[in-house]
Design an enzyme around this catalytic site. Structure first.
Site, PDB file in Angstrom:
ATOM      1  N   SER A 120       0.853  -1.184   0.000  1.00 53.34           N
ATOM      2  CA  SER A 120       0.000   0.000   0.000  1.00 53.34           C
ATOM      3  C   SER A 120       0.885   1.229   0.000  1.00 53.34           C
ATOM      4  O   SER A 120       2.086   1.153   0.316  1.00 53.34           O
ATOM      5  CB  SER A 120      -0.881   0.008   1.262  1.00 53.34           C
ATOM      6  OG  SER A 120      -1.508   1.258   1.445  1.00 53.34           O
ATOM      7  N   TYR A 175      -2.291  -1.273  10.168  1.00 53.93           N
ATOM      8  CA  TYR A 175      -2.328  -1.398   8.708  1.00 53.93           C
ATOM      9  C   TYR A 175      -0.970  -1.040   8.102  1.00 53.93           C
ATOM     10  O   TYR A 175      -0.438  -1.781   7.267  1.00 53.93           O
ATOM     11  CB  TYR A 175      -3.418  -0.486   8.150  1.00 53.93           C
ATOM     12  CG  TYR A 175      -3.626  -0.597   6.665  1.00 53.93           C
ATOM     13  CD1 TYR A 175      -4.275  -1.694   6.108  1.00 53.93           C
ATOM     14  CD2 TYR A 175      -3.178   0.406   5.806  1.00 53.93           C
ATOM     15  CE1 TYR A 175      -4.476  -1.793   4.747  1.00 53.93           C
ATOM     16  CE2 TYR A 175      -3.377   0.323   4.436  1.00 53.93           C
ATOM     17  CZ  TYR A 175      -4.028  -0.774   3.907  1.00 53.93           C
ATOM     18  OH  TYR A 175      -4.217  -0.878   2.547  1.00 53.93           O
TER      19      TYR A 175
END
Length: 294
Positions: free
Chosen positions: A144, A157
């Protein structure tokens, strides 16, 4: 090291998290390019919808990527089913958790880690021996933009996506003489439902509601899933080892290279300059000012 082109079109593609978003778009794109696709997702209904949208051979299975035995069983099933060699394995499934470190729930963090990091590891270990045996293929792991830069309220995350980045980079060197490739994908804001399905620490000190978080994410999602799938597909076949998806991913990549420690301070100052510019007198700007908060 010079890049060499890779062919995945027309060869079997394995895609996790294919029930929606980038996973669904990757399945649709590769199927349209002649690839048999083996798709998985934990959401059975969403997976059926993806399957119905595909034009070529498809193997579809409900799968929890955090279960290593389930991943291994699926890999064996794919090996028995595939009408061609396995060209690509996309470890794409992912979830989001919004919480501060101070009042975060370890159970929520474990849930995210089991999917976003261990799911990638499980998928890699399940399919890598087959790719090494055939002497070619690509493992494509979704990190990401938050695997490039960490942000507040996304510690679990960001940590998982940084881990995916490190795991894939290490893998690339371990398999460099096998004919198999390892690719890191860094999506920026892609217009998917990942935030709608996020776990959210209700009643915490986040300072934002779930509804506002969804709205804010939609506002900064600069890339549609089909465009993301195109970028990833083209990047893999071009032989790239890291693929940035979206203009925001390129901006974050550059920013973290220029200022690896204080990038959030820089973005805050830049945002302040933009807001100031938006409030300049009409005579200086030459056009009407509209207050978007009204």
């Amino acid at each position: 090291m010079a890049k060499s082109k890779v062919t995945i079109s027309g060869r079997t593609a394995v895609i996790s998290g294919a029930g929606s978003g980038m996973g669904r778009s990757l399945a649709q794109r590769l199927s349209a390019h002649g690839s048999p696709v083996a798709i998985s997702d934990i959401n059975e209904q969403a997976l059926k919808e993806t399957e119905a949208s595909l034009t070529g051979p498809v193997l579809s299975r409900v799968l929890d990527v955090s279960d290593p035995q389930a991943q291994t069983s699926f890999a064996k099933e794919v090996r028995d089913w595939t009408p061609t060699i396995i060209g690509s394995v996309f470890n794409n499934a992912g979830v989001v958790l919004a919480a501060k470190i101070l009042d975060g729930d370890p159970a929520d963090e474990e849930w995210l880690w089991n999917i976003d990091f261990r799911g990638v590891v499980n998928g890699t270990r399940a399919f890598l021996p087959m790719l090494v045996e055939q002497g070619e293929g690509v493992i494509v792991n979704t990190s990401s933009v938050f695997g490039l830069a960490a942000v507040p309220n996304q510690s679990a995350y960001s940590a998982a996506k940084f881990a995916v980045r490190g795991f894939t980079d290490a893998l690339r060197y371990e398999i460099r003489d096998t004919g198999v490739r390892a690719v890191n994908v860094f999506p920026g804001g892609v217009n998917t439902n990942i935030v709608q399905n996020a776990r959210f620490k209700e009643g915490s000190e986040l300072g934002i509601t779930r509804e506002q978080m969804v709205k804010d994410f939609a506002a900064v999602s600069l890339t549609q899933p089909d465009k993301a799938a195109e970028i990833i597909h083209r990047g893999v076949e071009a032989g790239k080892a890291r693929i940035l998806v979206g203009p925001d991913a390129y901006a974050w990549d550059l920013l973290t290279r220029l200022t690896p420690t204080y990038y959030l301070d820089v973005t805050s100052k830049f945002q302040g300059l933009v807001e100031t510019a938006m409030r300049l007198p009409n005579r200086l700007r030459g056009r009407k000012v509209t207050d978007s908060s009204a």
